[in-house]
Design a protein around this motif. Sequence first.
Motif, short mmCIF file in Angstrom:
data_model
loop_
_atom_site.label_atom_id
_atom_site.label_comp_id
_atom_site.label_asym_id
_atom_site.label_seq_id
_atom_site.Cartn_x
_atom_site.Cartn_y
_atom_site.Cartn_z
N PRO A 29 0.77 -1.07 0.06
CA PRO A 29 -0.07 0.03 -0.16
C PRO A 29 0.90 1.34 -0.01
O PRO A 29 1.99 1.04 0.36
CB PRO A 29 -0.81 -0.08 1.28
N ARG A 30 0.54 2.33 -0.52
CA ARG A 30 1.30 3.59 -0.87
C ARG A 30 1.64 4.08 0.66
O ARG A 30 2.66 4.56 0.67
CB ARG A 30 0.44 4.58 -1.56
N TRP A 31 0.49 3.88 1.60
CA TRP A 31 1.02 4.63 2.90
C TRP A 31 2.12 4.05 3.56
O TRP A 31 2.69 4.38 4.55
CB TRP A 31 -0.20 4.63 3.93
N ALA A 32 2.44 2.71 3.03
CA ALA A 32 3.60 1.98 3.82
C ALA A 32 5.00 2.11 3.05
O ALA A 32 6.07 1.80 3.54
CB ALA A 32 3.34 0.50 3.81
N ALA A 33 4.84 2.77 1.94
CA ALA A 33 6.18 3.20 1.19
C ALA A 33 7.20 4.17 1.81
O ALA A 33 6.74 5.20 2.63
CB ALA A 33 6.00 3.80 -0.23
N PRO A 34 8.64 3.94 1.93
CA PRO A 34 9.35 4.74 2.32
C PRO A 34 9.45 6.30 2.11
O PRO A 34 8.86 6.27 0.79
CB PRO A 34 10.76 4.18 1.97
N PRO A 35 9.28 7.19 2.98
CA PRO A 35 10.20 7.11 4.24
C PRO A 35 8.98 6.76 5.53
O PRO A 35 9.55 6.94 6.58
CB PRO A 35 10.74 8.31 4.31
N VAL A 95 9.14 -5.02 3.18
CA VAL A 95 8.59 -5.54 2.29
C VAL A 95 7.91 -4.89 0.97
O VAL A 95 7.50 -3.70 1.39
CB VAL A 95 7.23 -6.38 2.83
N THR A 96 8.76 -5.21 -0.32
CA THR A 96 8.38 -4.37 -1.25
C THR A 96 7.15 -5.19 -2.25
O THR A 96 7.17 -6.35 -2.11
CB THR A 96 9.79 -4.27 -2.19
N SER A 97 6.72 -4.49 -3.17
CA SER A 97 5.80 -4.89 -4.21
C SER A 97 6.62 -6.07 -4.94
O SER A 97 7.64 -5.80 -5.45
CB SER A 97 5.11 -3.94 -5.06
N SER A 98 5.91 -7.26 -5.10
CA SER A 98 6.69 -8.55 -5.85
C SER A 98 5.56 -9.09 -6.60
O SER A 98 4.40 -9.27 -6.32
CB SER A 98 7.20 -9.32 -4.74
N PRO A 99 6.08 -9.64 -7.93
CA PRO A 99 5.34 -10.47 -8.59
C PRO A 99 5.15 -12.00 -7.81
O PRO A 99 6.13 -12.56 -7.31
CB PRO A 99 6.10 -10.57 -10.00
N LEU A 100 4.14 -12.46 -7.85
CA LEU A 100 3.86 -13.81 -7.36
C LEU A 100 3.82 -14.92 -8.35
O LEU A 100 3.60 -16.18 -7.78
CB LEU A 100 2.48 -13.70 -6.44
#
Length: 421
Positions: free
Chosen positions: A32-38, A48-53
């Motif tokens: 989710p966008r709210w969890a992106a650094p910083p 945890v980063t966005s990942s293909p499954l």
Amino acid sequence: MRISTLASVRLPAYVQAHKRATGEPAYFWVRPRWAAPPAARHGKTCPVTSSPLGTDLAVAIERANALNEAFKQWREGEGAKLTPGTVQWLFDWYRRLEKFTELRHNTRAGYRIAMDAVEAMAMRAGTFGQRRAAAVDATAADTLYRKAREKHGERQGAYMMQVCRLVWNQASRHHKATGIKASENPFAGMGIKSSSGAGRGNRAATRAEYDAYRAAAHELGRPSMAVAAAICFEACQRVYDAFGYEDPDGRISRGIRWGSYVPGVSIGLVQSKTGNVVTIPLADGTGADRVELYPELEAELARLTRGDDDELIVRDERTGERYTKDYVTKLHRRIKKKAELGADVKFTSFRHGGITEIGDSGTDDVRAVSGHSTLEVTRIYNKANQEKAVRIAAKRREHIAVIAAGAALDDSEDDTRSTAE
């Protein structure tokens, strides 16, 4: 298991399904966008980063559940329930040992940073912290090391593996509690490259850079910073001892105080890391044969107003109190800019430069000055140590004279060429 319609199954949280051109679904875990650094929780950015499954639904769900568990633990922090036997659980177990809690604050902080980085390393499914610690073998350790070097660089990657090796050593000693078999450490014998390599990491400052830094510090009205640089470069002391940074645990006392300095005679330095007390002679001989061994250091000390014996020599001019690390970092950048020095000149570069200069002068053993190793505090040993410190400094003065003569010759040749032209 395959599906022909995206609506036929309930996907785990944060999983999206997209149809390929062939009509086959592909699955993705999307942070989710709210969890992106910083953005951070409990002092950490999301590991945890966005990942293909992939396209296999069963595999995608398994991977997504692992990612969601790592995401949950990041959100909940210390309050998250750790799965017994995982790498994350093992690190938490180690941090509860007296072996860890008795370490000094800086060491504990460094270990925590390394452990957090290891836990957060992305794997094909979830993070390394979620792996079963007992199942980590040499192949997994080598893969982790490669990924760590790629993400964090050679120096930090090596440190992460060294911390893992230490934790696994302790875990194998307590194998009934940890499940790690005795005498089995996948992080042993890895051939770790602790050196950062040419052009990377911390480097030694040259005497010319050190001189330029001191001059800039005085131009900015910060003689205390020039003194700190001189203590690190000339006396080869660690940065936190030069500045007397406060120990958050209150266990050790740092800093060089006026009472330890006798002008023209000696200066006493306490190595807070090792507990060694190193007294450096400032002169050799008497009368016409007298040689000043540290004239640059004493010249800088003479610019300050001497305080009471128990007062720190290096203090913030604004407040009269000890410096904080954050302010030193900010001030160091200002002085470097004024001196036109490169970004790779860190304050630790001055100590590296001083030790390098001693080595270049032909002296291999610098312990009598730098206080690197443990010294037996006996009168006989201290006498020998004092004599050796004098020899080291005298040899270094000869080397400095050679450097100065070479610089003068270069200037003379430049003037000659200019006149000829």
